[in-house]
Design a protein around this motif. Structure first.
Motif, PDB file in Angstrom:
ATOM      1  N   VAL A  81     -16.829  -1.801  -3.752  1.00  0.00           N
ATOM      2  CA  VAL A  81     -15.796  -2.421  -4.574  1.00  0.00           C
ATOM      3  C   VAL A  81     -14.424  -1.845  -4.231  1.00  0.00           C
ATOM      4  CG1 VAL A  81     -14.988  -2.833  -6.927  1.00  0.00           C
ATOM      5  CG2 VAL A  81     -17.429  -2.903  -6.428  1.00  0.00           C
ATOM      6  N   LYS A  82     -14.352  -0.542  -3.998  1.00  0.00           N
ATOM      7  CA  LYS A  82     -13.071   0.062  -3.649  1.00  0.00           C
ATOM      8  C   LYS A  82     -12.576  -0.489  -2.316  1.00  0.00           C
ATOM      9  CE  LYS A  82      -9.584   2.666  -4.483  1.00  0.00           C
ATOM     10  NZ  LYS A  82      -8.698   2.372  -5.610  1.00  0.00           N
ATOM     11  N   ARG A  83     -13.471  -0.635  -1.354  1.00  0.00           N
ATOM     12  CA  ARG A  83     -13.076  -1.214  -0.059  1.00  0.00           C
ATOM     13  C   ARG A  83     -12.593  -2.659  -0.232  1.00  0.00           C
ATOM     14  NH1 ARG A  83     -14.074   2.342   3.850  1.00  0.00           N
ATOM     15  NH2 ARG A  83     -15.824   3.752   3.647  1.00  0.00           N
ATOM     16  N   LEU A  84     -13.271  -3.430  -1.082  1.00  0.00           N
ATOM     17  CA  LEU A  84     -12.827  -4.797  -1.371  1.00  0.00           C
ATOM     18  C   LEU A  84     -11.440  -4.784  -2.011  1.00  0.00           C
ATOM     19  CD1 LEU A  84     -16.085  -6.413  -2.801  1.00  0.00           C
ATOM     20  CD2 LEU A  84     -14.927  -7.019  -0.665  1.00  0.00           C
ATOM     21  N   GLY A  85     -11.236  -3.858  -2.933  1.00  0.00           N
ATOM     22  CA  GLY A  85      -9.945  -3.744  -3.596  1.00  0.00           C
ATOM     23  C   GLY A  85      -8.821  -3.402  -2.639  1.00  0.00           C
ATOM     24  N   ILE A  86      -9.081  -2.480  -1.742  1.00  0.00           N
ATOM     25  CA  ILE A  86      -8.080  -2.087  -0.743  1.00  0.00           C
ATOM     26  C   ILE A  86      -7.773  -3.275   0.164  1.00  0.00           C
ATOM     27  CG2 ILE A  86      -7.662  -0.612   1.259  1.00  0.00           C
ATOM     28  CD1 ILE A  86      -9.293   1.580  -0.298  1.00  0.00           C
ATOM     29  N   ALA A  87      -8.809  -4.018   0.545  1.00  0.00           N
ATOM     30  CA  ALA A  87      -8.595  -5.207   1.377  1.00  0.00           C
ATOM     31  C   ALA A  87      -7.786  -6.256   0.628  1.00  0.00           C
ATOM     32  CB  ALA A  87      -9.942  -5.782   1.811  1.00  0.00           C
ATOM     33  N   LEU A  88      -8.070  -6.426  -0.645  1.00  0.00           N
ATOM     34  CA  LEU A  88      -7.327  -7.380  -1.465  1.00  0.00           C
ATOM     35  C   LEU A  88      -5.855  -6.971  -1.566  1.00  0.00           C
ATOM     36  CD1 LEU A  88      -7.125  -9.761  -3.412  1.00  0.00           C
ATOM     37  CD2 LEU A  88      -8.009  -8.281  -5.209  1.00  0.00           C
ATOM     38  N   GLU A  89      -5.616  -5.689  -1.790  1.00  0.00           N
ATOM     39  CA  GLU A  89      -4.239  -5.197  -1.876  1.00  0.00           C
ATOM     40  C   GLU A  89      -3.488  -5.416  -0.565  1.00  0.00           C
ATOM     41  OE1 GLU A  89      -4.856  -1.136  -2.994  1.00  0.00           O
ATOM     42  OE2 GLU A  89      -5.205  -1.628  -5.101  1.00  0.00           O
ATOM     43  N   GLY A  90      -4.210  -5.392   0.558  1.00  0.00           N
ATOM     44  CA  GLY A  90      -3.565  -5.550   1.854  1.00  0.00           C
ATOM     45  C   GLY A  90      -3.537  -6.974   2.380  1.00  0.00           C
ATOM     46  N   ALA A  91      -4.218  -7.909   1.710  1.00  0.00           N
ATOM     47  CA  ALA A  91      -4.325  -9.279   2.201  1.00  0.00           C
ATOM     48  C   ALA A  91      -3.027 -10.067   2.066  1.00  0.00           C
ATOM     49  CB  ALA A  91      -5.454 -10.011   1.478  1.00  0.00           C
ATOM     50  N   HIS A  92      -2.188  -9.694   1.156  1.00  0.00           N
ATOM     51  CA  HIS A  92      -0.917 -10.386   0.912  1.00  0.00           C
ATOM     52  C   HIS A  92       0.064  -9.318   0.439  1.00  0.00           C
ATOM     53  CE1 HIS A  92       2.085 -12.849  -1.130  1.00  0.00           C
ATOM     54  NE2 HIS A  92       1.618 -13.886  -0.455  1.00  0.00           N
ATOM     55  N   PRO A  93       1.327  -9.415   0.804  1.00  0.00           N
ATOM     56  CA  PRO A  93       2.284  -8.395   0.355  1.00  0.00           C
ATOM     57  C   PRO A  93       2.294  -8.179  -1.162  1.00  0.00           C
ATOM     58  CG  PRO A  93       3.270  -9.739   2.056  1.00  0.00           C
ATOM     59  CD  PRO A  93       1.940 -10.377   1.729  1.00  0.00           C
ATOM     60  N   ALA A  94       2.070  -9.235  -1.934  1.00  0.00           N
ATOM     61  CA  ALA A  94       2.044  -9.090  -3.397  1.00  0.00           C
ATOM     62  C   ALA A  94       0.828  -8.299  -3.868  1.00  0.00           C
ATOM     63  CB  ALA A  94       2.080 -10.455  -4.077  1.00  0.00           C
ATOM     64  N   GLY A  95      -0.205  -8.195  -3.025  1.00  0.00           N
ATOM     65  CA  GLY A  95      -1.379  -7.412  -3.381  1.00  0.00           C
ATOM     66  C   GLY A  95      -1.045  -5.955  -3.636  1.00  0.00           C
ATOM     67  N   ARG A  96       0.052  -5.494  -3.070  1.00  0.00           N
ATOM     68  CA  ARG A  96       0.516  -4.116  -3.281  1.00  0.00           C
ATOM     69  C   ARG A  96       0.839  -3.858  -4.753  1.00  0.00           C
ATOM     70  NH1 ARG A  96       2.340  -0.340  -4.948  1.00  0.00           N
ATOM     71  NH2 ARG A  96       3.466   1.373  -3.999  1.00  0.00           N
ATOM     72  N   LEU A  97       1.085  -4.931  -5.504  1.00  0.00           N
ATOM     73  CA  LEU A  97       1.455  -4.813  -6.919  1.00  0.00           C
ATOM     74  C   LEU A  97       0.247  -4.858  -7.848  1.00  0.00           C
ATOM     75  CD1 LEU A  97       4.549  -7.172  -6.800  1.00  0.00           C
ATOM     76  CD2 LEU A  97       4.539  -4.662  -6.717  1.00  0.00           C
ATOM     77  N   LEU A  98      -0.934  -5.028  -7.265  1.00  0.00           N
ATOM     78  CA  LEU A  98      -2.160  -4.990  -8.067  1.00  0.00           C
ATOM     79  C   LEU A  98      -2.652  -3.556  -8.143  1.00  0.00           C
ATOM     80  CD1 LEU A  98      -4.076  -8.021  -6.521  1.00  0.00           C
ATOM     81  CD2 LEU A  98      -2.710  -7.988  -8.624  1.00  0.00           C
ATOM     82  N   ASP A  99      -3.286  -3.233  -9.232  1.00  0.00           N
ATOM     83  CA  ASP A  99      -3.902  -1.920  -9.383  1.00  0.00           C
ATOM     84  C   ASP A  99      -5.377  -2.152  -9.656  1.00  0.00           C
ATOM     85  OD1 ASP A  99      -4.255   0.778  -9.581  1.00  0.00           O
ATOM     86  OD2 ASP A  99      -3.203   1.008 -11.485  1.00  0.00           O
ATOM     87  N   LEU A 100      -6.215  -1.750  -8.729  1.00  0.00           N
ATOM     88  CA  LEU A 100      -7.656  -1.905  -8.857  1.00  0.00           C
ATOM     89  C   LEU A 100      -8.283  -0.515  -8.926  1.00  0.00           C
ATOM     90  CD1 LEU A 100      -7.630  -4.694  -6.306  1.00  0.00           C
ATOM     91  CD2 LEU A 100      -8.886  -4.931  -8.437  1.00  0.00           C
ATOM     92  N   ASP A 101      -8.607  -0.110 -10.128  1.00  0.00           N
ATOM     93  CA  ASP A 101      -9.243   1.186 -10.344  1.00  0.00           C
ATOM     94  C   ASP A 101     -10.749   0.964 -10.400  1.00  0.00           C
ATOM     95  OD1 ASP A 101      -6.796   2.542 -10.482  1.00  0.00           O
ATOM     96  OD2 ASP A 101      -6.618   2.163 -12.625  1.00  0.00           O
ATOM     97  N   VAL A 102     -11.474   1.711  -9.594  1.00  0.00           N
ATOM     98  CA  VAL A 102     -12.922   1.536  -9.476  1.00  0.00           C
ATOM     99  C   VAL A 102     -13.617   2.798  -9.975  1.00  0.00           C
ATOM    100  CG1 VAL A 102     -14.831   1.103  -7.882  1.00  0.00           C
ATOM    101  CG2 VAL A 102     -12.614  -0.020  -7.519  1.00  0.00           C
ATOM    102  N   TYR A 103     -14.688   2.576 -10.760  1.00  0.00           N
ATOM    103  CA  TYR A 103     -15.447   3.675 -11.364  1.00  0.00           C
ATOM    104  C   TYR A 103     -16.921   3.494 -11.028  1.00  0.00           C
ATOM    105  CZ  TYR A 103     -11.149   3.879 -14.034  1.00  0.00           C
ATOM    106  OH  TYR A 103      -9.830   3.939 -14.398  1.00  0.00           O
ATOM    107  N   ASP A 104     -17.610   4.613 -10.828  1.00  0.00           N
ATOM    108  CA  ASP A 104     -19.051   4.535 -10.608  1.00  0.00           C
ATOM    109  C   ASP A 104     -19.776   4.421 -11.949  1.00  0.00           C
ATOM    110  OD1 ASP A 104     -19.296   7.113 -11.714  1.00  0.00           O
ATOM    111  OD2 ASP A 104     -19.676   8.080  -9.788  1.00  0.00           O
ATOM    112  N   HIS A 105     -21.097   4.404 -11.923  1.00  0.00           N
ATOM    113  CA  HIS A 105     -21.905   4.211 -13.138  1.00  0.00           C
ATOM    114  C   HIS A 105     -21.642   5.273 -14.213  1.00  0.00           C
ATOM    115  CE1 HIS A 105     -24.212   7.262 -11.077  1.00  0.00           C
ATOM    116  NE2 HIS A 105     -24.789   7.513 -12.233  1.00  0.00           N
TER     117      HIS A 105
END
Length: 154
Positions: A81-105
């Motif tokens: 999920v963290k890798r997906l989030g990092i990819a999402l943040e990098g897919a479009h310049p506006a993705g830099r403005l998203l904050d995706l915090d990922v937590y384990d179980h």
């Protein structure tokens, strides 16, 4: 600070969980403007992109002084999920403005450093954002203008 504290209290109620990962999608907007039409447009775009990248079920959703947020639980591993989030943040310049915090179980947060990924870059000069913040290289107004331009380009 009160909004951050309330979000943390909400997070604390979700763990431990049987789900391998929980992700909080929120916004990383500089300046005082954390809500409004731009914030809502950015958030809706980010949530659509997140749900296209992973399947999950919403555990909580809200809006506060920091803007909109949603918590999703997923069967994917936290590292995935963290890798997906990092990819999402990098897919479009506006993705830099998203904050995706990922937590384990157990509720342990997964950071970029855990995956040996470089820290976020500055909105203006592309140096590490924390270095620019600590050095005060850019004004809040400059950063807010850059953020508005990114959102307007969506």
């Amino acid at each position: 600070m009160a909004a951050r504290d309330r979000r943390q209290e909400l997070l604390d109620t979700l763990f431990p969980t049987l789900f391998p990962a929980t992700v909080m999608l929120s916004l990383n907007l500089p300046g005082a403007e954390k809500t409004g039409a731009r914030a809502e447009r950015l958030f809706a775009w980010g949530e659509r992109a997140l749900l296209q990248a992973m399947k999950g079920s919403a555990a909580a959703r809200g809006r506060d002084a920091l803007g909109p947020f949603v918590l999703y639980r997923t069967r994917l591993l936290a590292t995935q999920v963290k890798r997906l989030g990092i990819a999402l943040e990098g897919a479009h310049p506006a993705g830099r403005l998203l904050d995706l915090d990922v937590y384990d179980h157990a509720g342990n947060q997964m950071g970029r450093a855990d995956l040996d990924v470089a820290p976020r870059s500055c909105l203006i000069c592309r140096e590490p954002a924390l270095a620019c913040i600590r050095a005060g290289r850019h004004t809040s107004d400059e950063l807010a203008r850059a953020a508005r331009a990114l959102i307007d380009a969506l």
